[in-house]
Design a protein around this motif. Structure first.
Motif, PDB file in Angstrom:
ATOM      1  N   ALA A  98       0.839  -0.937  -0.051  1.00 65.96           N
ATOM      2  CA  ALA A  98       0.295   0.042   0.171  1.00 65.96           C
ATOM      3  C   ALA A  98       0.646   1.469  -0.139  1.00 65.96           C
ATOM      4  O   ALA A  98       0.994   1.849  -1.011  1.00 65.96           O
ATOM      5  N   THR A  99       1.786   1.391   0.815  1.00 70.23           N
ATOM      6  CA  THR A  99       2.740   2.456   0.566  1.00 70.23           C
ATOM      7  C   THR A  99       3.379   2.618  -0.732  1.00 70.23           C
ATOM      8  O   THR A  99       3.359   3.827  -0.841  1.00 70.23           O
ATOM      9  N   PHE A 100       4.228   1.649  -1.182  1.00 75.00           N
ATOM     10  CA  PHE A 100       4.928   1.306  -2.583  1.00 75.00           C
ATOM     11  C   PHE A 100       3.415   1.704  -3.419  1.00 75.00           C
ATOM     12  O   PHE A 100       3.847   3.038  -4.310  1.00 75.00           O
ATOM     13  N   HIS A 101       2.726   2.008  -3.491  1.00 69.25           N
ATOM     14  CA  HIS A 101       1.663   2.092  -4.624  1.00 69.25           C
ATOM     15  C   HIS A 101       0.744   2.810  -4.436  1.00 69.25           C
ATOM     16  O   HIS A 101       0.980   4.334  -5.405  1.00 69.25           O
ATOM     17  N   ASP A 102       1.609   4.035  -2.679  1.00 73.77           N
ATOM     18  CA  ASP A 102       1.307   5.371  -2.533  1.00 73.77           C
ATOM     19  C   ASP A 102       2.044   6.952  -3.110  1.00 73.77           C
ATOM     20  O   ASP A 102       2.018   7.274  -3.776  1.00 73.77           O
ATOM     21  N   ALA A 103       3.226   5.647  -3.381  1.00 71.91           N
ATOM     22  CA  ALA A 103       4.502   6.045  -3.813  1.00 71.91           C
ATOM     23  C   ALA A 103       4.613   6.189  -5.345  1.00 71.91           C
ATOM     24  O   ALA A 103       5.183   7.224  -5.495  1.00 71.91           O
ATOM     25  N   GLU A 161      -6.652  -1.561  -7.969  1.00 70.78           N
ATOM     26  CA  GLU A 161      -5.745  -1.588  -7.210  1.00 70.78           C
ATOM     27  C   GLU A 161      -6.180  -0.008  -6.379  1.00 70.78           C
ATOM     28  O   GLU A 161      -5.753  -0.591  -5.350  1.00 70.78           O
ATOM     29  N   THR A 162      -6.162   0.811  -6.405  1.00 68.31           N
ATOM     30  CA  THR A 162      -6.307   2.025  -5.791  1.00 68.31           C
ATOM     31  C   THR A 162      -6.952   1.904  -4.967  1.00 68.31           C
ATOM     32  O   THR A 162      -6.943   1.996  -4.123  1.00 68.31           O
ATOM     33  N   ALA A 163      -8.432   1.499  -5.027  1.00 67.65           N
ATOM     34  CA  ALA A 163      -9.390   1.092  -4.208  1.00 67.65           C
ATOM     35  C   ALA A 163      -8.800  -0.426  -3.302  1.00 67.65           C
ATOM     36  O   ALA A 163      -9.769   0.566  -2.140  1.00 67.65           O
ATOM     37  N   LEU A 164      -8.051  -1.267  -3.430  1.00 69.33           N
ATOM     38  CA  LEU A 164      -8.068  -2.105  -2.474  1.00 69.33           C
ATOM     39  C   LEU A 164      -6.970  -1.457  -1.767  1.00 69.33           C
ATOM     40  O   LEU A 164      -7.289  -1.733  -0.435  1.00 69.33           O
ATOM     41  N   PHE A 165      -5.973  -0.648  -2.124  1.00 64.03           N
ATOM     42  CA  PHE A 165      -5.040  -0.798  -0.874  1.00 64.03           C
ATOM     43  C   PHE A 165      -5.855   1.258  -0.253  1.00 64.03           C
ATOM     44  O   PHE A 165      -4.962   0.776   0.878  1.00 64.03           O
ATOM     45  N   ASP A 166      -6.845   1.478  -0.887  1.00 59.89           N
ATOM     46  CA  ASP A 166      -6.500   2.802  -0.126  1.00 59.89           C
ATOM     47  C   ASP A 166      -8.063   2.239   0.428  1.00 59.89           C
ATOM     48  O   ASP A 166      -7.776   3.118   2.414  1.00 59.89           O
ATOM     49  N   SER A 167      -8.153   1.382   0.772  1.00 59.74           N
ATOM     50  CA  SER A 167      -9.192   0.662   1.770  1.00 59.74           C
ATOM     51  C   SER A 167      -8.892  -0.526   2.509  1.00 59.74           C
ATOM     52  O   SER A 167      -9.628  -1.371   2.498  1.00 59.74           O
ATOM     53  N   GLN A 168      -7.251  -0.433   2.170  1.00 60.58           N
ATOM     54  CA  GLN A 168      -6.186  -1.693   2.840  1.00 60.58           C
ATOM     55  C   GLN A 168      -7.487  -2.485   4.221  1.00 60.58           C
ATOM     56  O   GLN A 168      -7.094  -1.501   5.412  1.00 60.58           O
ATOM     57  N   PRO A 169      -8.176  -3.246   4.150  1.00 59.05           N
ATOM     58  CA  PRO A 169      -8.206  -4.004   6.004  1.00 59.05           C
ATOM     59  C   PRO A 169      -7.198  -4.445   6.290  1.00 59.05           C
ATOM     60  O   PRO A 169      -5.353  -4.365   6.065  1.00 59.05           O
ATOM     61  N   GLY A 170      -7.284  -4.524   7.505  1.00 56.81           N
ATOM     62  CA  GLY A 170      -6.837  -5.371   8.356  1.00 56.81           C
ATOM     63  C   GLY A 170      -6.496  -7.032   8.701  1.00 56.81           C
ATOM     64  O   GLY A 170      -7.539  -7.582   6.949  1.00 56.81           O
ATOM     65  N   GLU A 171      -6.410  -7.997   9.510  1.00 53.24           N
ATOM     66  CA  GLU A 171      -6.871  -8.803   8.958  1.00 53.24           C
ATOM     67  C   GLU A 171      -7.397  -9.727   8.902  1.00 53.24           C
ATOM     68  O   GLU A 171      -8.011 -11.092   8.108  1.00 53.24           O
ATOM     69  N   THR A 216      10.939 -13.728  -6.231  1.00 49.40           N
ATOM     70  CA  THR A 216      11.253 -12.735  -5.853  1.00 49.40           C
ATOM     71  C   THR A 216      11.224 -13.354  -4.412  1.00 49.40           C
ATOM     72  O   THR A 216      10.450 -14.360  -3.906  1.00 49.40           O
ATOM     73  N   GLU A 217      11.810 -12.506  -3.305  1.00 48.13           N
ATOM     74  CA  GLU A 217      11.398 -13.082  -2.001  1.00 48.13           C
ATOM     75  C   GLU A 217       9.674 -12.570  -0.957  1.00 48.13           C
ATOM     76  O   GLU A 217      10.294 -13.112  -0.062  1.00 48.13           O
ATOM     77  N   GLY A 218       9.532 -11.241  -1.370  1.00 48.21           N
ATOM     78  CA  GLY A 218       8.286 -11.061  -0.815  1.00 48.21           C
ATOM     79  C   GLY A 218       7.512  -9.692  -1.964  1.00 48.21           C
ATOM     80  O   GLY A 218       7.906  -9.689  -2.929  1.00 48.21           O
ATOM     81  N   THR A 219       6.552  -9.401  -1.177  1.00 44.52           N
ATOM     82  CA  THR A 219       6.165  -8.145  -1.761  1.00 44.52           C
ATOM     83  C   THR A 219       6.379  -6.614  -1.080  1.00 44.52           C
ATOM     84  O   THR A 219       6.621  -7.405  -0.113  1.00 44.52           O
ATOM     85  N   PRO A 220       6.569  -5.617  -1.589  1.00 46.41           N
ATOM     86  CA  PRO A 220       6.066  -5.342  -2.634  1.00 46.41           C
ATOM     87  C   PRO A 220       7.942  -5.417  -3.641  1.00 46.41           C
ATOM     88  O   PRO A 220       8.484  -5.064  -2.999  1.00 46.41           O
TER      89      PRO A 220
END
Length: 246
Positions: A98-103, A161-171, A216-220
């Motif tokens: 989500a931080t990556f998407h914002d930036a 993608e933007t909507a899902l990251f802007d409204s990213q839920p908890g667990e 890869t080893e992870g995301t992002p």
């Protein structure tokens, strides 16, 4: 001497027996035919997954998103003749994503829309076990792909993608109904049945994730022409600068 007279035996029981035997044989044939027809109908109903029109290609139980080849573990949202290939690996439950998407999200979208890069997005279900109930990463990725699949529309993917990251839920994640409303409002697409049926979840889990684990080893994670971007993913403009530097 008195002779004994013999009465002719009735043929009625024999006739009844023959009729009964024919009836039983007919019933048995009907049962066999019913089983055969039922088996054919069952098999035909389960051989190929029903795919909504315009949603992609079905290969058995696996439904590929539109314009995605059988061995391609990504959505290619833009194609550049001379620009670099940029592979982006994300998980919709990943806070760093989500931080990556914002930036970097706006820059990536602009580079893609301008045709300066070949942009390939790999929506991973890596954090599926971390949600309760498990599986949110897969369901969120599926919802975004559902929006894209309507017309193979990159703009719909970016909006989802933007909507899902802007409204990213908890667990706890989001329910299918909440995902449908969120993505539908962001893109104007009717994704309800696609989300409920989890059309693209097998592709995310069985095609995208195995390749991602090897690459890869992870995301992002971002690869530029196959090389891992090592800059600060949270610094606005850093990825664009690296891409333009070639």
């Amino acid at each position: 001497m008195t002779g004994s007279s013999t009465q002719p035996r009735s043929r009625t029981p024999l006739v009844v027996g023959i009729i009964a035997a024919i009836a039983c044989l007919g019933l048995a044939l009907l049962v066999v035919v019913g089983l055969v027809v039922g088996g054919v109908l069952y098999t035909s109903g389960h051989t190929d997954q029903e795919v909504p029109a315009g949603s992609g290609t079905s290969t058995g139980d696996l439904v590929l998103p539109p314009e995605v080849g059988q061995d391609e573990p990504y959505l290619e949202l833009s194609t550049a003749a001379d620009g670099p290939v940029v592979d982006v690996y994300i998980d919709f439950l990943c806070p760093h994503c989500a931080t990556f998407h914002d930036a970097q999200g706006a820059d990536l979208q602009q580079l893609a829309e301008d045709g300066e890069i070949t942009l390939r997005v790999h929506p991973r279900p890596m954090l599926d076990p971390n949600s309760s109930p498990a599986g949110y990463s897969s369901r969120a990725a599926n919802a975004a792909i559902c929006a894209y699949a309507g017309n193979a529309d990159p703009a719909a993917w970016f909006a989802a993608e933007t909507a899902l990251f802007d409204s990213q839920p908890g667990e706890s994640g989001l329910t299918d109904e909440e995902l449908t409303d969120l993505v539908g409002e962001a893109t104007g697409a009717d994704v309800s049945s696609c989300v409920t049926e989890g059309i693209y979840i097998p592709w995310v889990q069985d095609v995208v994730e195995p390749e991602a684990r090897q690459s890869t080893e992870g995301t992002p994670t971002v690869l530029i022409d196959g090389e891992t971007f090592t800059g600060d993913v949270s610094e606005a403009g850093s990825l664009k600068t690296a891409v333009e530097a070639g």
